[in-house]
Design an enzyme around this catalytic site. Structure first.
Site, PDB file in Angstrom:
ATOM      1  N   GLU A  19       3.637  43.788 -83.736  1.00 37.84           N
ATOM      2  CA  GLU A  19       3.347  43.801 -82.295  1.00 37.84           C
ATOM      3  C   GLU A  19       4.462  43.247 -81.414  1.00 37.84           C
ATOM      4  OE1 GLU A  19      -0.565  42.329 -81.373  1.00 37.84           O
ATOM      5  OE2 GLU A  19      -1.509  44.000 -82.424  1.00 37.84           O
ATOM      6  N   GLU A  24      -3.186  47.892 -87.976  1.00 40.06           N
ATOM      7  CA  GLU A  24      -4.182  46.941 -87.473  1.00 40.06           C
ATOM      8  C   GLU A  24      -5.056  47.626 -86.446  1.00 40.06           C
ATOM      9  OE1 GLU A  24      -2.662  43.149 -86.045  1.00 40.06           O
ATOM     10  OE2 GLU A  24      -4.269  43.020 -84.557  1.00 40.06           O
TER      11      GLU A  24
END
Length: 250
Positions: free
Chosen positions: A76, A168
């Protein structure tokens, strides 16, 4: 592998050994091990460039003989350009390749691995300027109660041009909490199955949050209680993955 937040930077040797032990545990059970360098904060992967090189050099050398290890080299990234992420990837991937030339490497994308959508961009920047490396994929993350049609549309558009792995996702909001959004979660997983995109659910834990698969306290329980220990999210995911995929295997 959390890097900050009392993670790898506090004791690199101990945490590297812990990761290797978990890889061994997964391997013994016939499972994939996705080694994720978890650098949500700070969002700039270059902040941990030297640490990443050291970590992945050690883990790749230790596990090069295994065929079940996947490397996600930055989790991320946010607040930085795609060119910065690409620069980081093109420095870290050769470190892994020095020991393991064949393993799949996953590169995080801009905007918390949203292909740029969460920062007002899209996958065009990746398509037009891909990482210069072989056998790689690009990460995409979503949380079903927060990320809906526009995210699904961008993923489908990107998947026609790029190899993507949803490393995810959650059935709830991006905070990891709140109620399960069954309709959006189903729409997402139907899309991923149709596009034959692999996915990993957050989170296989008993954390006190809506995304957790197990009720709080489960991991410290003295007996196995079957499905009674599952949360709403855990039950949803269990029911979903019990249905066999009809994917080609050769």
């Amino acid at each position: 592998m959390y890097v900050q937040e009392d993670g790898y930077e506090t004791n690199p040797t101990m945490f590297t050994n812990r990761v290797n032990t978990l890889v061994d545990e997964a391997t013994e059970r016939g499972m994939y091990a996705l080694v994720d360098f978890h650098t949500l904060t700070p969002g700039d992967p270059m902040y941990n460039l030297d640490r990443a090189k050291t970590f992945f050099a050690a883990v790749a050398a230790r596990n090069a003989g295994k065929n079940n290890v996947i490397y996600e080299i930055t989790n991320e990234p946010n607040g930085v350009s795609w060119s910065t992420i690409k620069n980081y990837a093109e420095q870290v991937i050769p470190v892994i390749r020095a020991s393991d030339p064949d393993a799949v490497v996953i590169v995080g994308t801009r905007g918390w691995s949203s292909l740029g959508v969460s920062e007002g961009g899209n996958s065009t920047e990746v398509v037009n300027n891909p990482v210069n490396a072989s056998n790689i994929m690009y990460a995409f993350h979503f949380y079903a109660a927060s990320h809906r049609d526009n995210y699904r549309a961008e993923l489908e558009r990107a998947a026609a041009r790029l190899p993507v792995f949803v490393t995810e996702f959650g059935t709830v909001t991006y905070t990891g909490g709140g109620a399960v959004d069954t309709a959006s979660s189903t729409a997402w997983l139907d899309l991923l199955d149709r596009l034959k995109i692999s996915y990993a659910n957050w989170t296989y834990s008993d954390a006190d949050e809506g995304s957790a698969a197990f009720r709080p306290g489960t991991c410290y329980g003295s007996t196995y209680a079957g499905t009674a220990v599952l949360t709403e999210s855990g039950n949803f995911m269990r029911n979903r993955i019990r249905t066999p995929d009809n994917f080609p295997t050769s």
